[in-house]
Design an enzyme around this catalytic site. Structure first.
Site, mmCIF file in Angstrom:
data_model
loop_
_atom_site.group_PDB
_atom_site.id
_atom_site.type_symbol
_atom_site.label_atom_id
_atom_site.label_comp_id
_atom_site.label_asym_id
_atom_site.label_seq_id
_atom_site.Cartn_x
_atom_site.Cartn_y
_atom_site.Cartn_z
ATOM 1 N N ASN A 12 37.566 -12.689 43.365
ATOM 2 C CA ASN A 12 36.847 -11.670 43.915
ATOM 3 C C ASN A 12 35.646 -12.012 44.574
ATOM 4 O OD1 ASN A 12 35.000 -9.335 45.118
ATOM 5 N ND2 ASN A 12 34.359 -8.611 42.761
ATOM 6 N N TRP A 13 35.898 -12.162 45.910
ATOM 7 C CA TRP A 13 34.886 -13.433 46.114
ATOM 8 C C TRP A 13 33.349 -12.698 46.877
ATOM 9 C CZ3 TRP A 13 38.106 -16.409 51.111
ATOM 10 C CH2 TRP A 13 38.523 -17.323 50.008
ATOM 11 N N LYS A 14 33.478 -11.320 46.692
ATOM 12 C CA LYS A 14 32.311 -10.728 47.140
ATOM 13 C C LYS A 14 31.851 -11.077 48.416
ATOM 14 C CE LYS A 14 31.139 -9.537 42.023
ATOM 15 N NZ LYS A 14 29.871 -10.026 40.853
ATOM 16 N N HIS A 102 33.930 -1.018 42.093
ATOM 17 C CA HIS A 102 33.716 -2.020 41.344
ATOM 18 C C HIS A 102 32.186 -2.177 40.701
ATOM 19 C CE1 HIS A 102 31.270 -6.021 40.504
ATOM 20 N NE2 HIS A 102 32.766 -6.523 40.553
ATOM 21 N N GLU A 104 29.170 -3.055 40.802
ATOM 22 C CA GLU A 104 28.279 -3.195 42.035
ATOM 23 C C GLU A 104 28.155 -2.000 43.044
ATOM 24 O OE1 GLU A 104 29.718 -6.971 43.116
ATOM 25 O OE2 GLU A 104 28.515 -7.949 41.032
ATOM 26 N N GLU A 174 36.292 -4.543 33.025
ATOM 27 C CA GLU A 174 34.551 -5.357 33.801
ATOM 28 C C GLU A 174 33.170 -5.112 32.768
ATOM 29 O OE1 GLU A 174 35.246 -8.123 37.020
ATOM 30 O OE2 GLU A 174 34.391 -5.938 37.800
ATOM 31 N N GLY A 180 28.086 -12.042 36.715
ATOM 32 C CA GLY A 180 27.495 -13.165 36.686
ATOM 33 C C GLY A 180 25.660 -13.604 35.967
ATOM 34 N N SER A 219 32.070 -13.241 33.721
ATOM 35 C CA SER A 219 31.948 -14.457 33.486
ATOM 36 C C SER A 219 33.255 -15.250 33.284
ATOM 37 C CB SER A 219 30.408 -14.631 33.172
ATOM 38 O OG SER A 219 29.758 -13.990 32.821
ATOM 39 N N GLY A 240 34.531 -13.455 39.275
ATOM 40 C CA GLY A 240 33.715 -13.722 40.810
ATOM 41 C C GLY A 240 32.990 -15.172 40.795
HETATM 42 P P1 13P Z 1 31.442 -13.135 37.503
HETATM 43 O O1 13P Z 1 33.295 -13.740 37.572
HETATM 44 O O2 13P Z 1 30.551 -14.065 38.660
HETATM 45 O O3 13P Z 1 30.326 -12.153 36.170
HETATM 46 O O4 13P Z 1 32.072 -11.874 38.110
HETATM 47 C C1 13P Z 1 33.127 -10.655 37.581
HETATM 48 C C2 13P Z 1 33.265 -9.400 38.872
HETATM 49 O O5 13P Z 1 32.583 -8.824 39.337
HETATM 50 C C3 13P Z 1 34.624 -10.148 39.769
HETATM 51 O O6 13P Z 1 35.091 -8.496 40.079
#
Ligand code: 13P
Length: 259
Positions: A12-14, A102, A104, A174, A180, A219, A240
């Protein structure tokens, strides 16, 4: 991990990488990965919307077996929804997976369980696979409310779906406190919640519980991925930050060689 469920490692590149950078990313990834790597693991990348068409073209013209994913969609097919993108538009780009709900999106953009449910249905109707996210905050974890939160999100997010549809889904657990932050759930804790998710699905949708793929996210790195993937109810990872580095993401895809 059960032999019938093929692992799915998703990046997931966000909100990272414009379409020029995105093309370089997938080209580098495809250069590092070998054709046989994809036989053991499904690999998807989820770039921002503006990159999708460029990446689709590169993947298809170079016959790269990386699956294309999106990070969100709207449930309506068209209409006055400024700034939104319909699931049917993603289908036209040969998108295979759409991340739905998600944390976020839920926390920063106020997405509700009812909206998640509408998006899941729209993605399925457009012949793609939703990756339905769930997970608890640190406060909920500390208050012992992880089970209640996760089960609630699953039951509402998947409400009114038939068993055949649920069996084809991907669910991503998640924990929000692990996203993150560099804090990963221990493999045992992640397994315990993923097992709870599977038994919840089994109880409501029968055999779909065995078929549904459950990813862990939060993470994930090449160092912790092998232990997470050894857990019987973890069928993949939603990655992420570590997915932004093609070398590291390729090591995660090849977690069997690292652990
Ligand atoms: P991280 O791997 O940066 O913790 O992010 C996880 C995530 O939100 C994937 O959708």
């Amino acid at each position: 991990m059960s032999t019938e469920r093929k692992p799915l490692i998703s990046g997931n590149w966000k909100m990272h990488h414009n379409h020029f950078e995105a093309i370089q990313m997938v080209q580098k990834l495809s250069y590092i990965l070998n054709p046989q790597d994809y036989e053991k693991v499904d690999v998807s990348v989820h770039p921002p919307f503006t990159d999708l068409r460029s990446i689709q073209t590169v993947l298809e013209s170079d016959h790269m077996p990386i699956l294309l994913g999106a990070q969100n969609c709207h449930w309506e097919e068209k209409g006055a929804f400024t700034g939104e993108v319909a699931a049917t538009m993603l289908e036209k780009l040969n998108v295979s997976f759409v991340i739905v709900g998600h944390s976020e999106r839920r926390e920063l953009f106020g997405e509700t369980d009812a909206e998640v449910n509408k998006k899941v249905k729209a993605v399925l109707k457009a012949n793609m696979t939703p990756i339905v996210c769930c997970g608890e905050t640190l406060e909920e974890k500390e208050a012992g409310k992880t089970e209640e939160k996760v089960i609630g999100q699953i039951m509402s997010g998947l409400a009114n779906l038939k068993s055949e549809a649920v069996g084809g889904l991907v669910i991503a657990y998640e924990p929000i406190w692990a996203i993150g932050t560099g804090k990963t759930a221990t493999p045992e804790d992640a397994q315990s919640v993923c097992s709870l998710i599977r038994s919840t699905v089994k109880e409501k949708w029968g055999s779909a519980g065995e078929a549904v793929r459950i990813q862990y996210g939060g993470s994930v790195k090449s160092g912790n991925c092998p232990d997470l993937m050894r857990q019987p109810d973890i069928d993949g990872a939603l990655v992420g930050g570590a997915a932004l580095d093609p070398d590291e993401f390729a090591r995660i895809v090849n977690y069997r060689l690292v652990g």
